[in-house]
Design a protein around this motif. Structure first.
Motif, short mmCIF file in Angstrom:
data_model
loop_
_atom_site.label_atom_id
_atom_site.label_comp_id
_atom_site.label_asym_id
_atom_site.label_seq_id
_atom_site.Cartn_x
_atom_site.Cartn_y
_atom_site.Cartn_z
N GLY A 266 12.71 -2.76 2.45
CA GLY A 266 13.55 -2.23 1.37
C GLY A 266 13.17 -2.81 0.03
O GLY A 266 13.18 -2.11 -0.98
N ILE B 252 9.98 -1.07 -1.18
CA ILE B 252 10.26 0.30 -1.62
C ILE B 252 11.01 0.30 -2.94
O ILE B 252 10.73 1.11 -3.83
CB ILE B 252 11.04 1.05 -0.51
CG1 ILE B 252 10.12 1.29 0.67
CG2 ILE B 252 11.55 2.36 -1.01
CD1 ILE B 252 10.78 1.98 1.81
N LEU B 253 11.94 -0.66 -3.09
CA LEU B 253 12.73 -0.70 -4.33
C LEU B 253 11.85 -1.06 -5.52
O LEU B 253 11.96 -0.42 -6.59
CB LEU B 253 13.85 -1.72 -4.17
CG LEU B 253 15.02 -1.55 -5.11
CD1 LEU B 253 15.66 -0.21 -4.85
CD2 LEU B 253 16.01 -2.65 -4.90
N VAL C 271 5.48 1.51 -2.37
CA VAL C 271 6.35 2.35 -1.55
C VAL C 271 5.70 2.63 -0.19
O VAL C 271 6.34 2.54 0.87
CB VAL C 271 6.68 3.68 -2.28
CG1 VAL C 271 7.30 4.66 -1.34
CG2 VAL C 271 7.62 3.42 -3.41
N THR D 32 7.02 1.57 3.54
CA THR D 32 7.16 2.55 4.62
C THR D 32 6.36 2.15 5.84
O THR D 32 6.82 2.29 6.98
CB THR D 32 6.69 3.92 4.12
OG1 THR D 32 7.23 4.14 2.84
CG2 THR D 32 7.15 5.01 5.03
N TYR E 64 8.13 -0.60 7.60
CA TYR E 64 9.29 -0.04 8.29
C TYR E 64 8.87 0.62 9.61
O TYR E 64 9.43 0.36 10.68
CB TYR E 64 9.97 0.98 7.38
CG TYR E 64 11.14 1.68 8.01
CD1 TYR E 64 12.38 1.08 8.04
CD2 TYR E 64 11.00 2.93 8.58
CE1 TYR E 64 13.45 1.70 8.62
CE2 TYR E 64 12.06 3.57 9.17
CZ TYR E 64 13.28 2.95 9.18
OH TYR E 64 14.33 3.58 9.76
#
Lengths: 91, 124
Positions: free
Chosen positions: B12, B15-16, B53, B57, B60
Motif C-alpha cells: 500500500g 502504491i500510495l 505502482v 502491485t 501484493y
C-alpha cells in the motif's frame, strides 16, 4: 487504496486539461504520453481491487502502444510524415 | 503484527507514493511555463510513479495471492527503458519544429552550438 486511485484520477483530469488547452502540439503530445503512462497504473490498481491477475497483460500492451504512439507523433512533428518511402534518406 | 500485515503495508505504501507522484506530474504539466520544463516533469515523475505502482502491485500479488507475476516486472523494465526515450524524442521534435522557449529561460546552449556548427560549415 481509494486514496491512490483518487490521486491518479485527479492527475488524469489535470492532464486532459493540458491536452485540451496546450498552446502547442508538443504540449498535447507530452500530456497524451503521460495519460498513457498513468492509464497503466490505473489498470494495475483495478487488478488489485478485483483481486485478479487477468488484466496484467494489458499493462504491457498499453505501455507498448503509448511508446509507439509517442514515437510516431514526434516523428510526424519533426518531419511532417510518419512513413518515409525514400530509402536514401536525402530529404 | 503478522507477516501479512507488514507485506500489505509495504504494498500500500508503494502504491500510495506512486499515485502521489502521478499527481505531482499533473501539477507539473499544468503549472510549468513551456514545453521543455513540462516534458521534464512528465518524463521523470510519471515514470517513477508508474514504476512504484507496478512494484506495489507485484508485491501484493506475490505475497498475498502467491502468484509470481513476471509480466509486471517486464512492464516495469519496459517503462523504465522507453519513457526517457519518448521524452527525448518529443523534446527534440519540439525544438526542431520551432517551439519557443519560455520568457524566463536564461540559457539556450543548443542554439549556440548549432550557430557555431553552421558558421564552421560556411567557412569550408
Amino acid at each position: 487504496m481509494w486514496i491512490s486511485i483518487t490521486f491518479i484520477s485527479l492527475a488524469m483530469i489535470g492532464l486532459i486539461y493540458r491536452v485540451i488547452k496546450g498552446p502547442t502540439v508538443a504540449d498535447r503530445v507530452v500530456a497524451l504520453d503521460a495519460i498513457g503512462i498513468s492509464l497503466v497504473s490505473v489498470v494495475a490498481l483495478v487488478s488489485v481491487f478485483l483481486e485478479t491477475s487477468a488484466f496484467l497483460d494489458i499493462i504491457l500492451l498499453i505501455g507498448i502502444l503509448a511508446f509507439i504512439g509517442t514515437v510516431a507523433f514526434s516523428k510526424f512533428l519533426e518531419k511532417g510524415e510518419i512513413m518515409e518511402y525514400d530509402r536514401n534518406g536525402d530529404r | 503484527m503478522t507477516e501479512m500485515e507488514i507485506v500489505k503495508f509495504f504494498a500500500g505504501l508503494f502504491i500510495l507514493i506512486g499515485a502521489f507522484l502521478s499527481l505531482v506530474t499533473a501539477f507539473g504539466l499544468i503549472r510549468l511555463p513551456d514545453v521543455y520544463t513540462r516534458n521534464h516533469a512528465a518524463s521523470k515523475s510519471a515514470t517513477m510513479g508508474v514504476m512504484l505502482v507496478l512494484l506495489g502491485t507485484f508485491i501484493y500479488f506475490w505475497f498475498i495471492e502467491h502468484h509470481f507475476n513476471s509480466r509486471l516486472l517486464l512492464g516495469v523494465l519496459f517503462i523504465f527503458l522507453t519513457s526517457p526515450v519518448a521524452g527525448h524524442l518529443i523534446a527534440r521534435a519540439a525544438y526542431n519544429s520551432g517551439v519557443k522557449l519560455s520568457d524566463r529561460t536564461v540559457q539556450d546552449d543548443l542554439a549556440k552550438a548549432r550557430k557555431k556548427m553552421k558558421a564552421e560549415e560556411h567557412l569550408k
